[in-house]
Scaffold this motif. Structure first.
Motif, PDB file in Angstrom:
ATOM      1  N   LYS A 268      29.202  50.267 -36.388  1.00 39.78           N
ATOM      2  CA  LYS A 268      28.264  50.705 -35.930  1.00 39.78           C
ATOM      3  C   LYS A 268      28.427  51.332 -35.101  1.00 39.78           C
ATOM      4  N   ALA A 269      28.890  51.187 -33.870  1.00 38.15           N
ATOM      5  CA  ALA A 269      29.381  52.149 -33.051  1.00 38.15           C
ATOM      6  C   ALA A 269      30.342  53.544 -32.937  1.00 38.15           C
ATOM      7  N   LEU A 274      30.874  59.656 -33.754  1.00 40.99           N
ATOM      8  CA  LEU A 274      31.153  60.176 -34.645  1.00 40.99           C
ATOM      9  C   LEU A 274      30.363  61.468 -34.492  1.00 40.99           C
ATOM     10  N   CYS A 275      28.592  60.880 -34.278  1.00 44.53           N
ATOM     11  CA  CYS A 275      27.723  62.076 -34.737  1.00 44.53           C
ATOM     12  C   CYS A 275      27.225  62.444 -33.251  1.00 44.53           C
ATOM     13  N   LEU A 280      27.049  66.752 -33.345  1.00 50.22           N
ATOM     14  CA  LEU A 280      25.404  67.113 -33.886  1.00 50.22           C
ATOM     15  C   LEU A 280      23.982  66.801 -33.689  1.00 50.22           C
ATOM     16  N   SER A 281      22.669  67.264 -34.105  1.00 45.61           N
ATOM     17  CA  SER A 281      21.661  67.263 -33.847  1.00 45.61           C
ATOM     18  C   SER A 281      21.631  66.305 -33.871  1.00 45.61           C
ATOM     19  N   SER A 282      20.128  65.456 -32.657  1.00 43.31           N
ATOM     20  CA  SER A 282      19.428  63.591 -33.123  1.00 43.31           C
ATOM     21  C   SER A 282      19.164  63.538 -34.074  1.00 43.31           C
ATOM     22  N   LEU A 283      18.941  64.209 -35.306  1.00 39.15           N
ATOM     23  CA  LEU A 283      18.119  64.573 -36.505  1.00 39.15           C
ATOM     24  C   LEU A 283      19.102  63.591 -37.220  1.00 39.15           C
TER      25      LEU A 283
END
Lengths: 322, 399
Positions: A268-269, A274-275, A280-283
């Motif tokens: 999960k973390a 990774l994001c 990458l944008s919060s989307l």
């Protein structure tokens, strides 16, 4: 480097509440009561804990950190009391245990949401649906925390993580090394044998379900403190179900379940990190949020065949049966 | 038990007989649960200092069954009633979805996920297209059935092939669906003002909006007709077809069914598939009928409420029609009741929860009543024996 550090720190902060909920699930199922109600238990326990914390911080002069420990204890009691409902339905009223679990979850969400807004109306005069909690303090172990990578385990530790580890060891000992634990496990495999040996199957199961509720409540309270920093209906995020999945992977044993939970926490973390790494944008966070769930499904494909759940789980005990 | 003795006894015995009567037990036990629920919720309302009578009246008035105190322009009892039907349609379909799985021994907890997925696909492919109503509406239904069916069949396949418990897999799939659709909606179809997906074309919507009836603006749902037809069809499949019989056989005893030559795996997959199809229909009637937009990341609570509906209706498709009326009255009337009485509208969910709690104990109530009657009969027998023995003794003394 910082990414890996926060991956480990955040991963553990999520994995340990999940682990204590899974231990709760194991206690109930090993005694022969199917438990899908972990989600409801953790929410209700967290509700009681948050309620006590809110009242204490409003009316008493206690320090914020003392309140956290009282809240966690209250969550244990709250979860255990609420679990009595599941125990009554499954053990004495012979309700279908899966249905009872679903009922407990639905009723838990409805009751806590309703009561939160009612109580907020009384305490603060506005019917908001959340209790705001104080942020828990976190500590780093001097020396150990400066070791590269492994040091992250000892950095920014929530005090409840230590508590959960201690509880985990205690309940492992209780289940595998004591007379009560042996009877509890026998209740899930062959309750008739327990009865013949002079044990009270109903009582053992009842207590196990209560322990299950209490431990789930602690897990819920810890998630409320670490992830949400408030109590709101958002606590019903499905982590109770994730704990059940972890329990099934761990083949209903406490030690393997511990490692599965650590794996879930890191996954999960890892998704979140990774994001961030890929900038990458919060989307895209929504997309990375599915990682633990997809991993659960994939791992279940490989491990479910070899599982053997407690034999008597799901069946109400009938004295006349042999 | 002979006829004569079954007539005797006080009101307690009468209640017990009422619950155990073989022909009526399917109806009397749910009614008993409903009465218990009403009593408990009346007590809760009294404790909160509200009048239960007014609260129950406003539940009914909120759904167009009774007159409200006042109406806004262009609305009236009939428009309230149609909005009640509008939300009842997906509820009934979702309950049927649960029943279909449950009769085969499978718990479809993933109804809300299957609803969301089919609603999303139908919205994107049909709802945003320029198709005329005569083409778009049937297509919406077909898409709903296909997508829901595939999602259900996937769960059934996992259960059959890999022995994954359907409760765990449906919940995992629920979250995956809710996050993935939220991602897609936020990326491409978001309405920046309402923070939900853009509204669909009215030609694709399964509800005809703002139809004038007796001076009231009514939203007339197509879904309710589909839902009732589906209930009758499901009833027919269970009671009159070999397929339905085999499904129920798998549900009541898997090993016995296997032994008599039923293909258990195939039955489980097709039961989950049909359950998913019904959930898909519920999804399109909800997202492309009741609402016309999708809120990202939100799984509707209907997926769980439908379990309450199914339980209350004794898992029978026809019973589900009546129970969905009742549950919808509570759910849909909650906001009017809240404004009229001044209790938080979450009380409706609490009442549903209590109802569910009692319904889960239905079997226990029935057994309790049966045990009580048996005890009563035994006592009577004892009394008779004792009287006979006394009489014999007396006769002996006389000689």
């Amino acid at each position: 480097m910082t990414y890996i550090n926060s991956l480990i720190t955040d991963g553990l902060a999520f994995a340990l509440p999940l682990f204590i909920m899974a231990v709760g699930g194991i206690y109930s199922e090993k005694s022969g009561v199917t438990n899908l109600a972990v989600e409801g238990f953790q929410g209700f326990g967290a509700f009681i804990g948050a309620l006590i914390a809110t009242i204490l911080s409003l009316k008493s002069g206690l320090g914020g950190q003392t309140i956290i420990y009282i809240a966690i204890a209250a969550a244990f009691v709250g979860g255990a009391v609420y679990a009595m409902l599941h125990a009554l339905l499954c053990i004495y009223f012979d309700a279908d245990q899966v249905i009872s679990g679903v009922v407990i979850n639905i009723l838990g969400l409805a009751l806590t949401t309703f009561l939160t807004s009612q109580i907020n109306g009384v305490l603060f005069g506005n019917a908001s649906n959340k209790f705001v909690l104080e942020t828990s303090y976190r500590f780093s172990v001097p020396g150990l925390s400066s070791i590269p990578i492994i040091g992250a385990i000892f950095t920014k530790v929530y005090p409840f993580e230590i508590l959960i580890l201690v509880l985990g060891v205690f309940f492992w000992y209780l289940m595998y090394k004591t007379r009560y634990g042996m009877r509890l496990r026998a209740c899930g495999e062959n309750p008739q044998a327990v009865d013949a040996a002079g044990g009270n199957v109903y009582k053992i199961r009842f207590i196990s379900v209560m322990i299950s509720g209490g431990l789930s409540g602690i897990g819920g309270m810890c998630i409320a403190y670490s992830l949400l920093v408030q109590y709101s209906p958002n606590i019903y995020l499905g982590y109770g179900y994730l704990a059940i999945a972890a329990m099934i992977f761990g083949n209903w044993n406490i030690i393997p379940t511990f490692f599965v939970c650590i794996f879930f926490g890191l996954a999960k973390a890892g998704g979140n990190q990774l994001c961030l790494v890929m900038q990458l944008s919060s989307l895209y966070t929504n997309l990375f949020m599915i990682i633990p769930y997809v991993l659960t499904l994939v791992m279940m494909i490989f491990f479910s065949k070899r599982n053997h759940p407690p034999k008597a789980a799901g069946q109400p005990y009938d004295k006349g049966q042999r | 038990m002979n006829k004569e003795s079954s007539r005797r006894g006080g009101p307690r015995a009468a209640l017990a007989r009422f619950l155990t009567n073989e022909r009526w037990t399917q109806i009397t036990v749910p009614i008993f649960c409903i009465i218990l629920t009403l009593i408990v919720s009346a007590v809760v309302l009294l404790v909160l200092g509200k009048k239960p009578g007014t609260a129950f009246y406003s539940f009914l008035a909120g759904n167009g069954f009774l007159q409200k105190a006042n109406y806004g322009s262009g609305s009236g009892m009939i428009s309230d009633f149609f909005s009640f039907l509008n939300i009842m349609a997906p509820m009934l379909l979702a309950a049927l979805a649960f029943i279909f799985g449950y009769r085969c021994g499978l718990f479809n907890i993933g109804i809300s996920g299957q609803m969301l997925l089919s609603g999303y696909v139908a919205t994107v492919f049909i709802g945003y297209s320029e198709l005329p109503g005569a083409v778009a509406r049937p297509l919406v239904l077909i898409v709903g059935i296909i997508v829901g069916g595939l999602a259900g069949a996937f769960i059934g396949f996992l259960k059959y092939r890999f022995n994954i418990h359907e409760v765990v897999s449906t919940i995992m799939v629920n979250y995956i669906i809710s996050y993935v659709t939220a991602f897609r909606i936020n990326l491409k179809y978001i309405d920046m003002i309402s923070r939900s997906s853009k509204t669909i074309s009215s030609a694709a919507r399964l509800t005809f909006t703002k139809v004038q009836i007796a001076g009231c603006n009514c939203n007339i749902p197509l879904g309710i007709i589909i839902a009732i037809l589906a209930a009758i069809l499901v009833h027919f499949v269970f009671e009159k077809t070999v397929f339905g019989f085999e499904l129920r056989a798998v549900g009541s005893n898997r090993n016995a069914a296997l032994y008599t030559g039923v293909n258990v795996g195939k039955q489980m997959i097709s039961a989950m598939m049909i359950s998913g199809m019904l959930a898909g229909l519920a999804g399109v009637t909800y997202y492309l009928g009741y609402t016309n937009t999708i809120i990202p990341r939100e799984l509707v609570s209907m997926g769980y409420d439908s379990i309450a509906t199914a339980l209350l209706g004794n898992n029978s498709p026809i019973g589900a029609i009546f129970s969905s009326v009742l549950i919808t009255i509570f759910q849909n009337g909650a906001s009017y009741m809240s404004s009229a009485v001044g209790v938080a509208k979450e009380i409706a969910s609490v009442i549903t929860g209590i109802l569910l709690l009692f319904s889960a104990c239905g079997g226990y109530f029935r057994r309790l009543a049966a045990n009580y009657l048996r005890k009563l009969a035994d006592e009577e027998e004892e009394a008779k024996k004792a009287a006979a023995a006394m009489a014999a003794e007396k006769g002996g003394e006389d000689k």
